[in-house]
Design an enzyme around this catalytic site. Sequence first.
Site, short mmCIF file in Angstrom:
data_model
loop_
_atom_site.label_atom_id
_atom_site.label_comp_id
_atom_site.label_asym_id
_atom_site.label_seq_id
_atom_site.Cartn_x
_atom_site.Cartn_y
_atom_site.Cartn_z
N HIS A 138 -50.16 34.19 59.04
CA HIS A 138 -50.53 33.25 60.09
C HIS A 138 -50.60 31.84 59.49
O HIS A 138 -50.98 31.68 58.32
CB HIS A 138 -51.88 33.66 60.69
CG HIS A 138 -52.24 32.85 61.89
ND1 HIS A 138 -52.78 31.60 61.79
CD2 HIS A 138 -52.11 33.10 63.22
CE1 HIS A 138 -52.97 31.11 63.01
NE2 HIS A 138 -52.57 32.00 63.89
N GLU A 188 -44.95 30.49 65.87
CA GLU A 188 -46.15 29.72 66.19
C GLU A 188 -46.07 28.35 65.52
O GLU A 188 -46.48 28.19 64.36
CB GLU A 188 -47.40 30.44 65.68
CG GLU A 188 -47.62 31.79 66.33
CD GLU A 188 -49.10 32.13 66.36
OE1 GLU A 188 -49.59 32.49 67.43
OE2 GLU A 188 -49.75 32.02 65.32
P1 PGA Z 1 -54.09 29.40 70.09
O1 PGA Z 1 -53.78 30.16 68.73
O2 PGA Z 1 -53.73 30.33 71.21
O3 PGA Z 1 -55.56 29.11 70.04
O4 PGA Z 1 -53.26 28.16 70.11
C1 PGA Z 1 -52.66 30.98 68.60
C2 PGA Z 1 -52.65 31.61 67.24
O5 PGA Z 1 -53.01 30.92 66.27
O6 PGA Z 1 -52.31 32.80 67.08
#
Ligand code: PGA
Length: 226
Positions: A93, A148
């Site tokens: 992540h 992401e």
């Molecule tokens: P968020 O985070 O939905 O708060 O933007 C997504 C993630 O980091 O998996």
Amino acid sequence: MRPLVIANWKANLTTKEASEWLRQGQKLLEEVEKVTIVICPTFVTLPQVASSLKETSLFVGAQNVSPFPHGKYTGEVPVEILDGLVRYCLVGHSERRAYFGETNQLISTKVKLLESYRIKPVVCVENIQQAEELSDQIKTRDLVVAYEPTFAIGTGTPDTPKNAGAVAEKIKHFFGSGTPVLYGGSVTPDNALSFAQVEVLNGTLVGGSSLNPHHFVEIVKAYSKI
Ligand code: PGA
């Protein structure tokens, strides 16, 4: 491909709050059809969530795994201890890359360990370059990739569904067309449907909006409409 919607609680929800979340959200989630739902709590609340979801259609995931086997690694949680508790595990992540120095090489090591225990890795990438590099380093194709972008994580400014779709297409080009690709970053009940409608995206990874069980249920429902 059945959509996959993952709640990433990050470093949130005490045991008491996790119980309350399950009390409010679990039944509603169990009623939703045609979506694979995964909840990723902290390691502390993980056994509690796993026990509550046992014998339901919902899955539990870990947010991280140690790159080492069990043994003398203070503070780590190795794959052997996750075995039997989780079906999925987030890897790499963006917050792990930013705050804990995780590199693509470390991420590949973790993926390999998970693969040997048949825990499905959900490998997070911030951009196309990371995806391309990882696709060279990771042998298995039995994984999920989550796109992401950092500008969208926790900011309230998501990527556009169109651009997320274009990136997902490139990721599938690297990993194979059968690899599920999720979008994550400021997904909310208000914009979930617009991402769910992008055919090349196979689901979403939800941070902030997953902390409210009702908001998370609404997001899951958007994906069940597709
Ligand atoms: P968020 O985070 O939905 O708060 O933007 C997504 C993630 O980091 O998996």
